[in-house]
Scaffold this motif. Structure first.
Motif, mmCIF file in Angstrom:
data_model
loop_
_atom_site.group_PDB
_atom_site.id
_atom_site.type_symbol
_atom_site.label_atom_id
_atom_site.label_comp_id
_atom_site.label_asym_id
_atom_site.label_seq_id
_atom_site.Cartn_x
_atom_site.Cartn_y
_atom_site.Cartn_z
ATOM 1 N N PHE A 25 1.039 7.271 12.136
ATOM 2 C CA PHE A 25 1.795 8.138 13.046
ATOM 3 C C PHE A 25 0.919 8.513 14.236
ATOM 4 C CE2 PHE A 25 4.503 12.308 13.090
ATOM 5 C CZ PHE A 25 5.329 11.782 14.058
ATOM 6 N N GLY A 26 1.427 8.250 15.450
ATOM 7 C CA GLY A 26 0.682 8.584 16.657
ATOM 8 C C GLY A 26 1.576 9.202 17.716
ATOM 9 N N MET A 27 0.960 9.838 18.689
ATOM 10 C CA MET A 27 1.673 10.436 19.830
ATOM 11 C C MET A 27 1.483 9.566 21.057
ATOM 12 S SD MET A 27 1.194 14.146 21.758
ATOM 13 C CE MET A 27 2.176 15.129 20.617
ATOM 14 N N PHE A 28 2.574 9.200 21.702
ATOM 15 C CA PHE A 28 2.569 8.469 22.964
ATOM 16 C C PHE A 28 2.780 9.495 24.075
ATOM 17 C CE2 PHE A 28 4.291 4.025 24.433
ATOM 18 C CZ PHE A 28 3.111 3.802 25.106
ATOM 19 N N MET A 80 0.209 13.599 13.323
ATOM 20 C CA MET A 80 -0.204 12.411 14.066
ATOM 21 C C MET A 80 -1.713 12.227 13.974
ATOM 22 S SD MET A 80 2.302 13.278 17.243
ATOM 23 C CE MET A 80 3.957 12.570 17.395
ATOM 24 N N LYS A 81 -2.142 10.972 13.909
ATOM 25 C CA LYS A 81 -3.557 10.661 13.729
ATOM 26 C C LYS A 81 -4.219 10.095 14.982
ATOM 27 C CE LYS A 81 -3.023 11.735 9.392
ATOM 28 N NZ LYS A 81 -3.502 13.035 8.881
ATOM 29 N N TYR A 82 -3.412 9.751 15.991
ATOM 30 C CA TYR A 82 -3.981 9.215 17.219
ATOM 31 C C TYR A 82 -3.036 9.506 18.379
ATOM 32 C CZ TYR A 82 -0.938 5.085 16.292
ATOM 33 O OH TYR A 82 0.111 4.235 16.026
ATOM 34 N N LEU A 302 4.526 4.521 13.567
ATOM 35 C CA LEU A 302 5.437 5.054 14.584
ATOM 36 C C LEU A 302 4.612 5.734 15.662
ATOM 37 C CD1 LEU A 302 8.216 5.800 15.754
ATOM 38 C CD2 LEU A 302 8.170 7.852 14.299
ATOM 39 N N LEU A 303 4.778 5.285 16.908
ATOM 40 C CA LEU A 303 4.147 5.909 18.068
ATOM 41 C C LEU A 303 5.249 6.647 18.809
ATOM 42 C CD1 LEU A 303 1.525 6.202 19.763
ATOM 43 C CD2 LEU A 303 2.233 4.167 21.026
ATOM 44 N N LEU A 304 5.277 7.967 18.663
ATOM 45 C CA LEU A 304 6.388 8.791 19.146
ATOM 46 C C LEU A 304 6.023 9.453 20.466
ATOM 47 C CD1 LEU A 304 9.232 9.869 18.502
ATOM 48 C CD2 LEU A 304 8.126 11.741 17.252
#
Length: 421
Positions: A25-28, A80-82, A302-304
């Motif tokens: 899980f990441g943040m875009f 989120m991890k990245y 998932l890059l959200l």
């Protein structure tokens, strides 16, 4: 040649790939000059704003409310991890202090601060990996010629040296990979601007040279490219835009098969990547939790995306939803993080994930108490609801595994059955 014909990942790269698959899980973050116009990141192209006029936005971009600690804390609390942020989008404007161009936030705006430097320091402080989105195409640079499918009618010169532009791009990538500490990777976009058919483009992007440069500067940095086709040699993960791997509901993945590299899907929280004040099509926390779970079941991350407002603040609607997602990941993250796609392929009712000697059955769309699954090649010794550890009656046969649930909460984001073998 579009990419390296041979590529052997370094040991630290292979370790980074494993970390990436575990992270899930990441943040875009899409943010730049375009945020000022509140109409998405393609506004320069869509409104045919000439380069000289678009450059005026630099006088107004002054994100005094930007607080990197708030951004990273929000991402971390959501599970989120990245973080992957736009270092330079298609409009060519850089969110950092570039020395090979003055078209950046330090040289052209009243803000005068290096956003990426501040964010990189905060990510390192809080233990979040930072990736940089970097656009191949450039609607601003005079040497991005010939123009591709986008960026026409913006008042650029009818000529240019494309190799000179690629030298410029590699110089900016060198800055990003030498001045901001350990970087998780580079997320490329825009190769498709020069696309003809299949895996070919009208020009040579010199991907082999660029990829070799990145791997030399930071061997652990992962390279992904949003080109909508199977990965080229030299790439370390494969992404899918607004679709689960193997699907094509968005129209971007018509020719994109699922390869052997780690996988990632990117998606928006409403309909836009960059800030769009008229976009109220917000996805619910239930939809996004189920999307996260579906990706894990497809063995993907998932890059959200969030598109911060011009001030540097993130929309309250996004913050609320991310907080709700965080409540779910805090309670159920064990069934997602560090897992791989489970032994039962995705179905209409949901997906499975697995880790060690446990299989997690994620029931996303089912109303009956009995669920018949395909057989698994492990002897199941126990089954329970993950939420409260209550017993789930099961029957394992040669051709089926039948679960009888003690209860079904139709309002739950995800009913999880933990199987131990």
């Amino acid at each position: 040649m579009n990419a390296q014909t041979t590529y052997t990942p370094a040991p630290e790269n292979l370790e980074a790939r494993k970390w990436f698959q575990d992270a899930k899980f990441g943040m875009f973050i899409h943010w730049g000059l375009y945020s000022l116009l509140s109409d998405g990141e393609w506004v320069m192209n869509n409104r045919k704003i000439p380069v000289k006029d678009y450059e005026r936005l630099t006088s107004f971009f002054n994100p005094v409310d930007f607080n990197p600690a708030e951004w990273v804390t929000l991402a971390k609390a959501a599970g989120m991890k990245y973080i992957t942020i736009t270092s330079k989008h298609h409009d060519g404007f850089a969110l950092y202090d570039s020395k090979v161009s003055d078209y950046d936030i330090v040289d052209r705006t009243h803000y005068k601060k290096d956003i990426l430097k501040m964010l990189a320091e905060e990510c390192q402080k809080q233990g979040i990996k930072l990736f940089f989105y970097h656009s191949h195409l450039d609607w601003h640079h005079p040497d991005y010629f010939p123009t591709g499918m986008t960026g026409a009618g913006l008042g650029r010169p009818e000529g240019g040296d494309f190799n000179k532009y690629l030298d410029y791009m590699d110089a900016q990538l060198t800055e990003l990979l030498t001045n901001y500490g350990p970087i998780g990777g580079i997320w490329f976009d825009g190769w498709w601007d020069q696309k003809t058919k299949g895996r070919e483009t009208k020009i040579d992007w010199r991907l082999g040279k660029t990829y070799s440069l990145i791997h030399k500067l930071q061997p652990a940095a992962l390279i992904g490219n949003n080109h909508h086709v199977l990965p080229f040699a030299g790439e370390d993960f494969q992404m899918f835009e607004k679709d689960l791997p193997g699907q094509n509901t968005s129209g971007f993945s018509e020719n994109q098969q699922v390869g052997q590299l780690p996988l990632e899907m990117c998606e928006t929280m409403n309909g836009a990547w960059g800030f769009n004040i008229n976009d109220r099509h917000y996805k619910s926390s239930r939809q996004l939790v189920q999307l996260l779970v579906n990706n894990a079941g497809h063995n993907a991350n998932l890059l959200l995306n969030v598109g911060p407002m011009p001030s540097g603040k993130i929309q309250p609607e996004f913050m609320k939803t991310l907080q709700e997602i965080g409540e779910w990941t805090k309670a159920n993250g064990e069934t997602i993080y560090g897992t791989r796609g489970g032994p039962i392929p995705p179905r209409d009712w949901g997906v499975t994930t697995q880790k060690g000697n446990k299989i997690y059955v994620h029931i996303l769309n089912w109303k009956d108490k009995t669920l018949a699954l395909p057989s698994v090649d492990k002897k199941i010794k126990s089954a329970m609801l993950f939420s409260d550890k209550s017993k789930v009656v099961f029957s394992q046969k040669a051709d089926a595994l039948i679960l009888t649930l003690p209860k079904i909460d139709e309002n739950a984001h995800d009913t999880i059955v933990e199987l131990e073998w």
